[in-house]
Scaffold this motif. Structure first.
Motif, mmCIF file in Angstrom:
data_model
loop_
_atom_site.group_PDB
_atom_site.id
_atom_site.type_symbol
_atom_site.label_atom_id
_atom_site.label_comp_id
_atom_site.label_asym_id
_atom_site.label_seq_id
_atom_site.Cartn_x
_atom_site.Cartn_y
_atom_site.Cartn_z
ATOM 1 N N GLY A 255 0.833 -0.983 0.096
ATOM 2 C CA GLY A 255 -0.014 -0.087 -0.042
ATOM 3 C C GLY A 255 0.950 1.343 -0.023
ATOM 4 N N SER B 190 -6.199 4.063 -1.077
ATOM 5 C CA SER B 190 -7.625 3.356 -1.007
ATOM 6 C C SER B 190 -8.813 4.330 -0.539
ATOM 7 N N ARG C 189 -11.522 3.953 -4.476
ATOM 8 C CA ARG C 189 -11.194 2.390 -4.439
ATOM 9 C C ARG C 189 -10.384 1.974 -5.361
ATOM 10 N N SER D 240 -6.195 2.110 -4.972
ATOM 11 C CA SER D 240 -5.561 1.130 -3.988
ATOM 12 C C SER D 240 -4.492 0.660 -4.658
ATOM 13 N N ARG E 211 -5.355 -2.687 -6.748
ATOM 14 C CA ARG E 211 -5.856 -2.259 -7.860
ATOM 15 C C ARG E 211 -4.991 -1.717 -9.197
#
Length: 480
Positions: free
Chosen positions: A241, A260, A264, A267, A270
């Motif tokens: 992250g 995130s 969304r 993040s 993704r």
């Protein structure tokens, strides 16, 4: 629709706040839209009392009467306070509609034998229409209402209301994007900024992610835009992250936000899923501008063919919208107003609920469109190429709208993509087909640099293009 529950012990203080000016003077027209006794509503016999001195105190005493009469203590407080709010995209509901919804909520939660009121005082500081439900948990019989697991029951009622009234569906925790807090808004106002850190970081991180193909390129883009970043790793040292922050005048980070929490799709997992699925590479035999023209010509057909494939679901439509949003945010480097279009498309790309892992990590589904974005960074879409890019984005958004009914896309995504289409339709380039060029078109002239022209040109170029500029030796004027 969101319902947030809190408990307390002071009915009078809560009512004074609800009927007062509010923390940011946002309480414009406080009035009751529902009550256990209709006599307190605007057309009731007690309505005039609220306009007089001591009216709120009388209302508080009437609300609190069952608890006082039965002398019933309540652990955690007997005042049950629930703000019920809508996203700003849903506009404002009438008082009659709110009255009906609050009555349904009271019955659904088992408060029909309690004393309660619902206060409406206009939109919040963020533009959300909402009401405040205040309930005395001690009912008329002196019994304390059971509120065990009330949050899941509120969630079910909100989801049921969204579906039958076609309101914007709210996803589970961690989905979509986190709302801006009041503290962030107040801080931006104090510092004289028109947008919050969260909004600016969302825009910059989206642009950096669209320009990058790897984690290293992504963090380099963030550094180029002046954004501080802080990678997050697990015990094994794997990157899992990141957090980002803007800096103040002393180059100190103002507010750290996780990727995130911005949105969304920003993040790290993704983003990594998209970078891993990038399938194309550049052709060395033609220029980047010629390759861009070739990809833009094929982009609309690629999207239409993808949306017509059998077996695709709404999640595939959202994944396609994400690829179109990434192309748009790259074009916004040279046409800043396009960043608003990119933001609408990115929000339209968010599914209303989380699905299985395979659909949440589809990655790149329109490789030609994604490659066009990378080529735009390398070639610099100015002049005719910029008009071609706007024309293509408009055609792509039109194709997304045409497939909405087939995929049964939820109302919030429809509104966002319609806003993007409406803005693009006002651009002359969206309605004028560009003059076709062949791959054998005249090559671009060589650039002659002087010290003065060099510094001015660099300021005009977007940061992403500055990273890809050739060395000075490659741009020397030809010898005569």
């Amino acid at each position: 629709m969101i319902a947030k529950v809190s408990r307390g012990r002071h009915l009078g203080g809560l009512l004074r706040y609800l009927f007062g000016p509010g923390r940011a003077n946002e309480h414009i027209d406080p009035h009751l839209v529902g009550a256990w006794d209709t006599g307190w509503l605007p057309e009731g016999v007690f309505a005039a009392d609220l306009e007089q001195r001591g009216g709120l105190a009388r209302l508080a005493r009437m609300l609190d009467a069952p608890r006082v009469a039965h002398d019933m203590p309540v652990n955690g407080g007997h005042v049950y306070h629930v703000p019920i709010s809508l996203p700003s995209d849903d506009g404002r509901l009438s008082d009659a509609t709110w009255r009906k919804l609050v009555h349904e909520a009271v019955v659904s939660m088992g408060f029909q034998h309690c004393r309660w009121v619902a206060v409406h005082h206009g939109r919040s500081a963020q533009g959300n229409d909402h009401v405040h439900l205040v309930v005395n948990l001690v009912d008329e019989h002196g019994q304390v209402v059971n509120t065990y697991r009330d949050w899941p029951r509120w969630r079910r009622w909100c989801r049921w209301t969204e579906q039958r009234m076609n309101l914007t569906p709210t996803a589970p925790a961690g989905a979509g994007r986190k709302a801006t807090s009041r503290a962030e808004i107040d801080r931006a106002r104090r510092e004289g900024r028109h947008v919050t850190d969260r909004y600016e970081l969302r825009r910059v991180v989206h642009s950096a992610a669209a320009h990058a193909r790897t984690e290293l390129e992504f963090f380099e883009q963030l550094r180029t835009h002046g954004v501080r970043f802080r990678p997050r790793t697990d015990r094994a040292g794997r990157l899992i992250g990141y957090s980002v922050a803007l800096t103040d005048d002393h180059r100190r980070p103002r507010l750290w936000l996780a990727g995130s929490s911005l949105r969304r799709d920003l993040s790290l997992p993704r983003l990594q899923a998209r970078w891993r699925s990038h399938p194309l590479s550049a052709r060395p035999d033609i220029t980047a501008a010629q390759q861009l023209r070739f990809h833009l010509d094929a982009a609309t057909d690629e999207l239409r063919g993808y949306l017509q494939q059998s077996g695709h679901t709404a999640e595939h439509w959202h994944a396609a919208a994400q690829d179109v949003a990434n192309l748009t945010v790259i074009a916004a480097n040279w046409n800043p107003p396009l960043s608003l279009v990119a933001d609408h498309l990115a929000m339209a790309a968010q599914p209303p609920q989380r699905r299985d892992e395979r659909l949440r990590t589809l990655g790149v589904v329109l490789p030609t469109i994604v490659e066009a974005g990378y080529l735009a960074v390398a070639s610099g879409p100015l002049g005719l190429l910029m008009a071609t890019l706007i024309f293509t984005i408009f055609a792509l958004v039109t194709a997304l709208i045409a497939a909405i009914e087939h995929y049964q896309i939820h109302a919030s995504a429809q509104r966002h993509v319609a806003q993007a289409h409406r803005w693009l339709s006002m651009q002359p380039a969206a309605h004028t087909a560009p003059v076709p060029e062949t791959l054998e078109s005249t090559p671009q002239p060589k650039v002659t640099r002087s010290p003065t022209v060099s510094s001015q040109s660099r300021r005009r170029l977007p940061p992403a293009l500055q990273l890809r500029r050739a060395s000075p030796q490659q741009h020397r004027a030809p010898r005569r």
